[in-house]
Design an enzyme around this catalytic site. Structure first.
Site, PDB file in Angstrom:
ATOM      1  N   ARG A 246       4.434  -4.935   4.540  1.00 25.74           N
ATOM      2  CA  ARG A 246       3.345  -4.697   5.486  1.00 25.74           C
ATOM      3  C   ARG A 246       2.703  -5.994   5.964  1.00 25.74           C
ATOM      4  O   ARG A 246       2.528  -6.908   5.175  1.00 25.74           O
ATOM      5  CB  ARG A 246       2.279  -3.804   4.829  1.00 25.74           C
ATOM      6  CG  ARG A 246       2.647  -2.342   4.883  1.00 25.74           C
ATOM      7  CD  ARG A 246       1.801  -1.479   3.994  1.00 25.74           C
ATOM      8  NE  ARG A 246       0.372  -1.709   4.091  1.00 25.74           N
ATOM      9  CZ  ARG A 246      -0.534  -0.997   3.435  1.00 25.74           C
ATOM     10  NH1 ARG A 246      -0.142   0.006   2.651  1.00 25.74           N
ATOM     11  NH2 ARG A 246      -1.802  -1.248   3.567  1.00 25.74           N
TER      12      ARG A 246
ATOM     13  N   ARG B 100     -12.421   7.883   3.887  1.00 24.24           N
ATOM     14  CA  ARG B 100     -12.740   6.523   3.457  1.00 24.24           C
ATOM     15  C   ARG B 100     -14.172   6.140   3.791  1.00 24.24           C
ATOM     16  O   ARG B 100     -14.579   5.023   3.512  1.00 24.24           O
ATOM     17  CB  ARG B 100     -11.824   5.568   4.208  1.00 24.24           C
ATOM     18  CG  ARG B 100     -10.769   4.909   3.377  1.00 24.24           C
ATOM     19  CD  ARG B 100      -9.914   4.158   4.367  1.00 24.24           C
ATOM     20  NE  ARG B 100      -9.250   3.060   3.781  1.00 24.24           N
ATOM     21  CZ  ARG B 100      -7.974   3.068   3.420  1.00 24.24           C
ATOM     22  NH1 ARG B 100      -7.244   4.153   3.524  1.00 24.24           N
ATOM     23  NH2 ARG B 100      -7.431   1.990   2.947  1.00 24.24           N
TER      24      ARG B 100
ATOM     25  N   LYS C 230      -2.297   4.705  -4.948  1.00 26.25           N
ATOM     26  CA  LYS C 230      -2.422   6.003  -4.274  1.00 26.25           C
ATOM     27  C   LYS C 230      -1.064   6.466  -3.722  1.00 26.25           C
ATOM     28  O   LYS C 230      -0.644   7.588  -3.960  1.00 26.25           O
ATOM     29  CB  LYS C 230      -3.434   5.915  -3.108  1.00 26.25           C
ATOM     30  CG  LYS C 230      -4.830   5.474  -3.518  1.00 26.25           C
ATOM     31  CD  LYS C 230      -5.794   5.464  -2.338  1.00 26.25           C
ATOM     32  CE  LYS C 230      -5.470   4.453  -1.254  1.00 26.25           C
ATOM     33  NZ  LYS C 230      -5.628   3.025  -1.650  1.00 26.25           N
TER      34      LYS C 230
ATOM     35  N   ARG D 173      -9.873  -6.224   2.600  1.00 28.39           N
ATOM     36  CA  ARG D 173      -9.715  -4.775   2.388  1.00 28.39           C
ATOM     37  C   ARG D 173     -10.486  -4.312   1.151  1.00 28.39           C
ATOM     38  O   ARG D 173     -11.053  -3.220   1.127  1.00 28.39           O
ATOM     39  CB  ARG D 173      -8.225  -4.424   2.257  1.00 28.39           C
ATOM     40  CG  ARG D 173      -7.533  -4.363   3.622  1.00 28.39           C
ATOM     41  CD  ARG D 173      -6.032  -4.552   3.529  1.00 28.39           C
ATOM     42  NE  ARG D 173      -5.356  -3.583   2.700  1.00 28.39           N
ATOM     43  CZ  ARG D 173      -4.110  -3.739   2.240  1.00 28.39           C
ATOM     44  NH1 ARG D 173      -3.421  -4.824   2.532  1.00 28.39           N
ATOM     45  NH2 ARG D 173      -3.571  -2.811   1.498  1.00 28.39           N
TER      46      ARG D 173
HETATM   47  P1  AP5 Z   1       0.490   1.531  -3.848  1.00 30.76           P
HETATM   48  O1  AP5 Z   1       0.842   2.843  -4.438  1.00 30.76           O
HETATM   49  O2  AP5 Z   1       1.231   1.110  -2.642  1.00 30.76           O
HETATM   50  O3  AP5 Z   1      -1.084   1.410  -3.627  1.00 30.76           O
HETATM   51  P2  AP5 Z   1      -2.051   2.099  -2.584  1.00 30.76           P
HETATM   52  O4  AP5 Z   1      -3.245   2.545  -3.342  1.00 30.76           O
HETATM   53  O5  AP5 Z   1      -1.315   3.106  -1.774  1.00 30.76           O
HETATM   54  O6  AP5 Z   1      -2.458   0.811  -1.740  1.00 30.76           O
HETATM   55  P3  AP5 Z   1      -2.547   0.577  -0.172  1.00 30.76           P
HETATM   56  O7  AP5 Z   1      -2.480  -0.902   0.026  1.00 30.76           O
HETATM   57  O8  AP5 Z   1      -1.577   1.425   0.567  1.00 30.76           O
HETATM   58  O9  AP5 Z   1      -3.990   1.062   0.096  1.00 30.76           O
HETATM   59  P4  AP5 Z   1      -4.862   0.782   1.295  1.00 30.76           P
HETATM   60  O10 AP5 Z   1      -5.909   1.770   1.048  1.00 30.76           O
HETATM   61  O11 AP5 Z   1      -5.297  -0.624   1.453  1.00 30.76           O
HETATM   62  O12 AP5 Z   1      -3.879   0.984   2.552  1.00 30.76           O
HETATM   63  P5  AP5 Z   1      -3.688   2.165   3.584  1.00 30.76           P
HETATM   64  O13 AP5 Z   1      -2.290   2.179   4.018  1.00 30.76           O
HETATM   65  O14 AP5 Z   1      -4.288   3.396   3.083  1.00 30.76           O
HETATM   66  O15 AP5 Z   1       0.675   0.439  -4.991  1.00 30.76           O
HETATM   67  C1  AP5 Z   1       0.554  -0.947  -4.721  1.00 30.76           C
HETATM   68  C2  AP5 Z   1       1.636  -1.729  -5.480  1.00 30.76           C
HETATM   69  O16 AP5 Z   1       1.323  -1.713  -6.862  1.00 30.76           O
HETATM   70  C3  AP5 Z   1       3.031  -1.126  -5.351  1.00 30.76           C
HETATM   71  O17 AP5 Z   1       3.962  -2.149  -5.228  1.00 30.76           O
HETATM   72  C4  AP5 Z   1       3.225  -0.370  -6.653  1.00 30.76           C
HETATM   73  O18 AP5 Z   1       4.579  -0.369  -7.061  1.00 30.76           O
HETATM   74  C5  AP5 Z   1       2.358  -1.133  -7.626  1.00 30.76           C
HETATM   75  N1  AP5 Z   1       1.723  -0.236  -8.594  1.00 30.76           N
HETATM   76  C6  AP5 Z   1       1.226   1.008  -8.348  1.00 30.76           C
HETATM   77  N2  AP5 Z   1       0.706   1.537  -9.475  1.00 30.76           N
HETATM   78  C7  AP5 Z   1       0.848   0.606 -10.441  1.00 30.76           C
HETATM   79  C8  AP5 Z   1       0.523   0.565 -11.833  1.00 30.76           C
HETATM   80  N3  AP5 Z   1      -0.089   1.613 -12.437  1.00 30.76           N
HETATM   81  N4  AP5 Z   1       0.821  -0.551 -12.528  1.00 30.76           N
HETATM   82  C9  AP5 Z   1       1.440  -1.596 -11.915  1.00 30.76           C
HETATM   83  N5  AP5 Z   1       1.801  -1.614 -10.611  1.00 30.76           N
HETATM   84  C10 AP5 Z   1       1.503  -0.534  -9.885  1.00 30.76           C
HETATM   85  O19 AP5 Z   1      -4.592   1.636   4.807  1.00 30.76           O
HETATM   86  C11 AP5 Z   1      -4.213   0.493   5.547  1.00 30.76           C
HETATM   87  C12 AP5 Z   1      -5.224   0.232   6.656  1.00 30.76           C
HETATM   88  O20 AP5 Z   1      -5.237   1.344   7.567  1.00 30.76           O
HETATM   89  C13 AP5 Z   1      -6.701   0.098   6.203  1.00 30.76           C
HETATM   90  O21 AP5 Z   1      -6.994  -1.232   5.808  1.00 30.76           O
HETATM   91  C14 AP5 Z   1      -7.431   0.532   7.472  1.00 30.76           C
HETATM   92  O22 AP5 Z   1      -7.482  -0.510   8.413  1.00 30.76           O
HETATM   93  C15 AP5 Z   1      -6.543   1.643   8.026  1.00 30.76           C
HETATM   94  N6  AP5 Z   1      -6.941   2.987   7.531  1.00 30.76           N
HETATM   95  C16 AP5 Z   1      -6.181   3.828   6.767  1.00 30.76           C
HETATM   96  N7  AP5 Z   1      -6.839   4.965   6.496  1.00 30.76           N
HETATM   97  C17 AP5 Z   1      -8.062   4.858   7.110  1.00 30.76           C
HETATM   98  C18 AP5 Z   1      -9.210   5.687   7.182  1.00 30.76           C
HETATM   99  N8  AP5 Z   1      -9.245   6.883   6.561  1.00 30.76           N
HETATM  100  N9  AP5 Z   1     -10.286   5.240   7.881  1.00 30.76           N
HETATM  101  C19 AP5 Z   1     -10.274   4.053   8.526  1.00 30.76           C
HETATM  102  N10 AP5 Z   1      -9.217   3.204   8.481  1.00 30.76           N
HETATM  103  C20 AP5 Z   1      -8.120   3.604   7.775  1.00 30.76           C
HETATM  104 MG    MG Z   2      -0.823   3.296   0.285  1.00 33.13          MG
END
Ligand code: AP5
Ligand code: MG
Ligand code: ZN
Length: 216
Positions: free
Chosen positions: A161, A88, A13, A172
């Site tokens: 992170r 989410r 994402k 997660r």
């Molecule tokens: P990346 O692009 O970083 O993936 P992402 O989908 O952004 O993953 P996140 O870990 O950020 O998602 P998340 O939903 O767990 O975390 P968030 O910060 O939203 O890609 C990952 C890796 O893979 C990178 O190194 C990239 O280079 C590689 N990659 C990407 N695409 C690829 C491909 N096609 N092929 C190969 N490699 C690839 O949330 C964190 C925490 O915050 C949650 O756990 C929760 O506690 C809280 N939170 C956030 N939003 C909310 C909400 N709306 N409600 C409640 N709690 C929330």
């Molecule tokens: Mg992310």
């Protein structure tokens, strides 16, 4: 245009949001990034969010809806925005609809990034970002052109992170399936859901997303 990127942790994402931001000129609203900034700044919200995030659980709907409600009032959201990691839960999606309705707006498209759970732990364990500009990298999939130097800003400081460890990632993922996956039928019913193959190469995924956006 209002775009939602939907997918489990590590689906890509954030990676794709940065690209859409550059090509479509839309601002990226990542609740994860905002919560991490609040945590780092030691605000009340940050303190409350910390224990949920470190456990791989969702922060309360009330907190994240409040953050988004304030953020979309800012000037840079006037042309639309790209939501990464919000909504989410169904309650968050309903609150978003309500916030947008008050502005005469609605979600234009929800892009589901479909991936295999097994690949996600490796993706996440290898991930790091530039400490200055937040550009994302990966130990094997996406290295900077010059080792240890950010392509975008030249910084040599990078972050990993605290929730990017194996146990938390597994938690997660379970949270995603239990609480976020129900958004798929929710948006399908509204006719705005599009699915891309998130297992393809990063550049391929960008092409698929651009195809979806160009058809709107
Ligand atoms: P990346 O692009 O970083 O993936 P992402 O989908 O952004 O993953 P996140 O870990 O950020 O998602 P998340 O939903 O767990 O975390 P968030 O910060 O939203 O890609 C990952 C890796 O893979 C990178 O190194 C990239 O280079 C590689 N990659 C990407 N695409 C690829 C491909 N096609 N092929 C190969 N490699 C690839 O949330 C964190 C925490 O915050 C949650 O756990 C929760 O506690 C809280 N939170 C956030 N939003 C909310 C909400 N709306 N409600 C409640 N709690 C929330
Ligand atoms: Mg992310
Ligand atoms: Zn940088």
């Amino acid at each position: 245009m209002i775009i939602v990127l939907l997918g489990p942790p590590g689906a890509g994402k954030g990676t794709q949001a940065q690209r859409i931001m550059d090509t479509k000129g839309l601002v990226q609203l990542s609740t994860g990034d905002m919560l991490r900034a609040a945590k780092k700044a030691g605000t009340e919200v940050g303190k409350k969010a910390k224990e949920f995030m470190d456990a791989g659980k969702l922060v309360t709907d009330e907190i994240v809806i409040g953050i988004i409600a304030d953020r979309i009032e800012e000037d840079d959201c006037k042309q639309g925005f790209l939501l990464d990691g919000f909504p989410r839960t169904v309650a968050q999606a309903e609150a978003l609809d309500e916030l947008l309705k008050n502005k005469g707006l609605h979600v234009d498209v929800v892009i589901e990034m479909k991936v295999n759970d097994e690949s996600l732990v490796d993706r996440i364990a290898g991930r790091y970002t530039c400490a200055e500009c937040n550009q994302g990298y990966h130990d094997t999939n996406l290295k900077p052109q010059q080792a240890d130097v950010c392509d975008s800003c030249g910084s040599t400081n990078f972050n990993r992170r605290s929730d990017d460890n194996r146990e938390t990632v597994i938690e997660r993922l379970a949270t995603y399936h239990a609480q976020t996956a129900p958004l798929l039928p929710f948006y399908e019913q509204k006719g705005v859901l599009r699915t891309v193959d998130g297992m393809a190469d990063i550049d391929d995924v960008t092409v698929q997303i651009n195809d979806v956006l160009n058809q709107l």
